[in-house]
Design a protein around this motif. Sequence first.
Motif, PDB file in Angstrom:
ATOM      1  N   THR A  87      23.809  31.158  52.214  1.00 20.51           N
ATOM      2  CA  THR A  87      22.638  32.027  52.312  1.00 20.51           C
ATOM      3  C   THR A  87      22.696  32.719  53.670  1.00 20.51           C
ATOM      4  O   THR A  87      23.343  32.251  54.600  1.00 20.51           O
ATOM      5  CB  THR A  87      21.325  31.210  52.221  1.00 20.51           C
ATOM      6  N   ASP A  88      22.039  33.856  53.785  1.00 23.28           N
ATOM      7  CA  ASP A  88      21.956  34.563  55.067  1.00 23.28           C
ATOM      8  C   ASP A  88      20.668  35.371  55.086  1.00 23.28           C
ATOM      9  O   ASP A  88      19.850  35.271  54.164  1.00 23.28           O
ATOM     10  CB  ASP A  88      23.198  35.439  55.301  1.00 23.28           C
ATOM     11  N   ALA A  89      20.494  36.177  56.118  1.00 23.87           N
ATOM     12  CA  ALA A  89      19.255  36.951  56.258  1.00 23.87           C
ATOM     13  C   ALA A  89      19.076  37.923  55.099  1.00 23.87           C
ATOM     14  O   ALA A  89      17.958  38.190  54.656  1.00 23.87           O
ATOM     15  CB  ALA A  89      19.238  37.695  57.591  1.00 23.87           C
ATOM     16  N   LEU A  90      20.178  38.482  54.585  1.00 22.15           N
ATOM     17  CA  LEU A  90      20.089  39.429  53.472  1.00 22.15           C
ATOM     18  C   LEU A  90      19.930  38.736  52.118  1.00 22.15           C
ATOM     19  O   LEU A  90      19.404  39.330  51.184  1.00 22.15           O
ATOM     20  CB  LEU A  90      21.326  40.316  53.442  1.00 22.15           C
ATOM     21  N   HIS A  91      20.419  37.515  52.049  1.00 20.25           N
ATOM     22  CA  HIS A  91      20.367  36.772  50.783  1.00 20.25           C
ATOM     23  C   HIS A  91      19.783  35.373  51.001  1.00 20.25           C
ATOM     24  O   HIS A  91      20.487  34.380  50.893  1.00 20.25           O
ATOM     25  CB  HIS A  91      21.771  36.633  50.187  1.00 20.25           C
ATOM     26  N   PRO A  92      18.502  35.269  51.325  1.00 21.71           N
ATOM     27  CA  PRO A  92      17.915  33.951  51.547  1.00 21.71           C
ATOM     28  C   PRO A  92      17.758  33.190  50.227  1.00 21.71           C
ATOM     29  O   PRO A  92      17.776  33.804  49.142  1.00 21.71           O
ATOM     30  CB  PRO A  92      16.558  34.264  52.164  1.00 21.71           C
ATOM     31  N   LEU A  93      17.611  31.888  50.342  1.00 19.00           N
ATOM     32  CA  LEU A  93      17.338  31.082  49.143  1.00 19.00           C
ATOM     33  C   LEU A  93      15.999  31.528  48.562  1.00 19.00           C
ATOM     34  O   LEU A  93      15.071  31.849  49.310  1.00 19.00           O
ATOM     35  CB  LEU A  93      17.239  29.599  49.490  1.00 19.00           C
ATOM     36  N   PRO A  94      15.892  31.587  47.246  1.00 17.53           N
ATOM     37  CA  PRO A  94      14.587  31.897  46.657  1.00 17.53           C
ATOM     38  C   PRO A  94      13.549  30.858  47.125  1.00 17.53           C
ATOM     39  O   PRO A  94      13.886  29.707  47.402  1.00 17.53           O
ATOM     40  CB  PRO A  94      14.839  31.787  45.153  1.00 17.53           C
ATOM     41  N   LEU A  95      12.311  31.282  47.223  1.00 19.43           N
ATOM     42  CA  LEU A  95      11.246  30.409  47.727  1.00 19.43           C
ATOM     43  C   LEU A  95      11.148  29.094  46.948  1.00 19.43           C
ATOM     44  O   LEU A  95      11.052  28.029  47.568  1.00 19.43           O
ATOM     45  CB  LEU A  95       9.904  31.152  47.723  1.00 19.43           C
ATOM     46  N   PRO A  96      11.192  29.098  45.607  1.00 16.12           N
ATOM     47  CA  PRO A  96      11.126  27.813  44.896  1.00 16.12           C
ATOM     48  C   PRO A  96      12.288  26.878  45.276  1.00 16.12           C
ATOM     49  O   PRO A  96      12.099  25.668  45.406  1.00 16.12           O
ATOM     50  CB  PRO A  96      11.205  28.198  43.420  1.00 16.12           C
ATOM     51  N   ALA A  97      13.479  27.444  45.476  1.00 18.72           N
ATOM     52  CA  ALA A  97      14.626  26.620  45.864  1.00 18.72           C
ATOM     53  C   ALA A  97      14.416  26.050  47.270  1.00 18.72           C
ATOM     54  O   ALA A  97      14.740  24.883  47.535  1.00 18.72           O
ATOM     55  CB  ALA A  97      15.920  27.435  45.808  1.00 18.72           C
ATOM     56  N   SER A  98      13.874  26.849  48.173  1.00 13.45           N
ATOM     57  CA  SER A  98      13.608  26.363  49.542  1.00 13.45           C
ATOM     58  C   SER A  98      12.570  25.248  49.534  1.00 13.45           C
ATOM     59  O   SER A  98      12.700  24.255  50.251  1.00 13.45           O
ATOM     60  CB  SER A  98      13.120  27.513  50.425  1.00 13.45           C
ATOM     61  N   VAL A  99      11.532  25.421  48.712  1.00 14.50           N
ATOM     62  CA  VAL A  99      10.497  24.393  48.605  1.00 14.50           C
ATOM     63  C   VAL A  99      11.095  23.109  48.021  1.00 14.50           C
ATOM     64  O   VAL A  99      10.848  21.996  48.525  1.00 14.50           O
ATOM     65  CB  VAL A  99       9.307  24.898  47.759  1.00 14.50           C
ATOM     66  N   LEU A 100      11.895  23.264  46.970  1.00 10.03           N
ATOM     67  CA  LEU A 100      12.546  22.089  46.369  1.00 10.03           C
ATOM     68  C   LEU A 100      13.458  21.387  47.378  1.00 10.03           C
ATOM     69  O   LEU A 100      13.491  20.155  47.454  1.00 10.03           O
ATOM     70  CB  LEU A 100      13.371  22.489  45.144  1.00 10.03           C
ATOM     71  N   LEU A 101      14.171  22.188  48.146  1.00 11.47           N
ATOM     72  CA  LEU A 101      15.070  21.635  49.160  1.00 11.47           C
ATOM     73  C   LEU A 101      14.286  20.780  50.156  1.00 11.47           C
ATOM     74  O   LEU A 101      14.707  19.663  50.514  1.00 11.47           O
ATOM     75  CB  LEU A 101      15.796  22.776  49.877  1.00 11.47           C
ATOM     76  N   MET A 102      13.150  21.269  50.595  1.00 14.49           N
ATOM     77  CA  MET A 102      12.316  20.508  51.531  1.00 14.49           C
ATOM     78  C   MET A 102      11.762  19.245  50.874  1.00 14.49           C
ATOM     79  O   MET A 102      11.737  18.174  51.503  1.00 14.49           O
ATOM     80  CB  MET A 102      11.166  21.384  52.050  1.00 14.49           C
ATOM     81  N   VAL A 182      23.240  25.016  45.563  1.00 12.09           N
ATOM     82  CA  VAL A 182      24.250  25.811  44.841  1.00 12.09           C
ATOM     83  C   VAL A 182      23.577  26.821  43.928  1.00 12.09           C
ATOM     84  O   VAL A 182      23.908  28.026  43.944  1.00 12.09           O
ATOM     85  CB  VAL A 182      25.207  24.897  44.064  1.00 12.09           C
ATOM     86  N   ILE A 183      22.625  26.385  43.128  1.00 14.99           N
ATOM     87  CA  ILE A 183      21.950  27.302  42.188  1.00 14.99           C
ATOM     88  C   ILE A 183      21.150  28.353  42.960  1.00 14.99           C
ATOM     89  O   ILE A 183      21.160  29.527  42.609  1.00 14.99           O
ATOM     90  CB  ILE A 183      21.053  26.500  41.200  1.00 14.99           C
ATOM     91  N   GLY A 184      20.450  27.915  44.020  1.00 17.81           N
ATOM     92  CA  GLY A 184      19.664  28.849  44.827  1.00 17.81           C
ATOM     93  C   GLY A 184      20.553  29.909  45.463  1.00 17.81           C
ATOM     94  O   GLY A 184      20.193  31.082  45.510  1.00 17.81           O
ATOM     95  N   SER A 185      21.717  29.504  45.982  1.00 23.19           N
ATOM     96  CA  SER A 185      22.610  30.494  46.601  1.00 23.19           C
ATOM     97  C   SER A 185      23.198  31.444  45.554  1.00 23.19           C
ATOM     98  O   SER A 185      23.388  32.635  45.825  1.00 23.19           O
ATOM     99  CB  SER A 185      23.723  29.808  47.397  1.00 23.19           C
ATOM    100  N   LEU A 186      23.441  30.954  44.350  1.00 25.82           N
ATOM    101  CA  LEU A 186      23.933  31.853  43.280  1.00 25.82           C
ATOM    102  C   LEU A 186      22.850  32.846  42.865  1.00 25.82           C
ATOM    103  O   LEU A 186      23.155  34.028  42.598  1.00 25.82           O
ATOM    104  CB  LEU A 186      24.385  31.039  42.069  1.00 25.82           C
ATOM    105  N   LEU A 187      21.613  32.374  42.807  1.00 22.71           N
ATOM    106  CA  LEU A 187      20.505  33.256  42.415  1.00 22.71           C
ATOM    107  C   LEU A 187      20.172  34.274  43.493  1.00 22.71           C
ATOM    108  O   LEU A 187      19.628  35.357  43.201  1.00 22.71           O
ATOM    109  CB  LEU A 187      19.252  32.436  42.085  1.00 22.71           C
ATOM    110  N   SER A 188      20.508  33.952  44.753  1.00 23.15           N
ATOM    111  CA  SER A 188      20.172  34.885  45.838  1.00 23.15           C
ATOM    112  C   SER A 188      21.175  36.022  45.956  1.00 23.15           C
ATOM    113  O   SER A 188      20.963  36.969  46.703  1.00 23.15           O
ATOM    114  CB  SER A 188      20.094  34.125  47.170  1.00 23.15           C
ATOM    115  N   ARG A 189      22.254  36.005  45.255  1.00 19.60           N
ATOM    116  CA  ARG A 189      23.293  37.058  45.334  1.00 19.60           C
ATOM    117  C   ARG A 189      22.987  38.194  44.434  1.00 19.60           C
ATOM    118  O   ARG A 189      22.625  38.431  43.476  1.00 19.60           O
ATOM    119  CB  ARG A 189      24.683  36.477  44.983  1.00 19.60           C
TER     120      ARG A 189
END
Length: 189
Positions: A87-102, A182-189
């Motif tokens: 993930t990067d500034a242009l392609h951040p993890l989707p919010l639900p994925a970030s919440v799940l990660l936490m 993995v899924i979050g990074s694929l969805l952010s592309r």
Amino acid sequence: MFGRRTKDKRIASEQARLRNAEVRKVLVAEGQSRRADIEVRNRMAYDSAVARLIQQSETIDTFRGRAAGLFSVAALIASISTTAGLTDALHPLPLPASVLLMIFMVGIGLCATVVLWPLGGWSYAPDALGILGYQGAVVDLLKEATEELADGIEENEDRISFRVWWYRSAGALTLLETLTVVIGSLLSR
């Protein structure tokens, strides 16, 4: 003739007394043998119980080390998701994925904490002062001490099983965390 009967009775009486003495010796020897067998059996059971307590202590120490390692891996997964370019500034993890990660990180931390928490009431070894203060026979001491150790082993097994469940839960959460990244990074592309 009368004297001969008395002599025969005395001889028979002496022979019976000797036979009874021999029987008593055999019975005493058998009793001592049985007592020795019981003592050996009790000693083996006692030694086995002490060895099991040592093994249980090693088992819980192993799971504690693994739980700490698992928490480290979970933190590593979370940090790699950004530093490895997933993930990067242009392609951040989707919010639900970030919440799940936490949520997964907190869950893994909780599971690891339960496994690492100090054990209360853990049986490590026999009670040395109780053994020193025992006034009965050694055979009885070994039996009583072994019974107490067996009770401690059962209680320890329950504590180990409880912590193993939490450890396995942390492992499952770590797998879910990895899949989320993995899924979050694929969805952010």
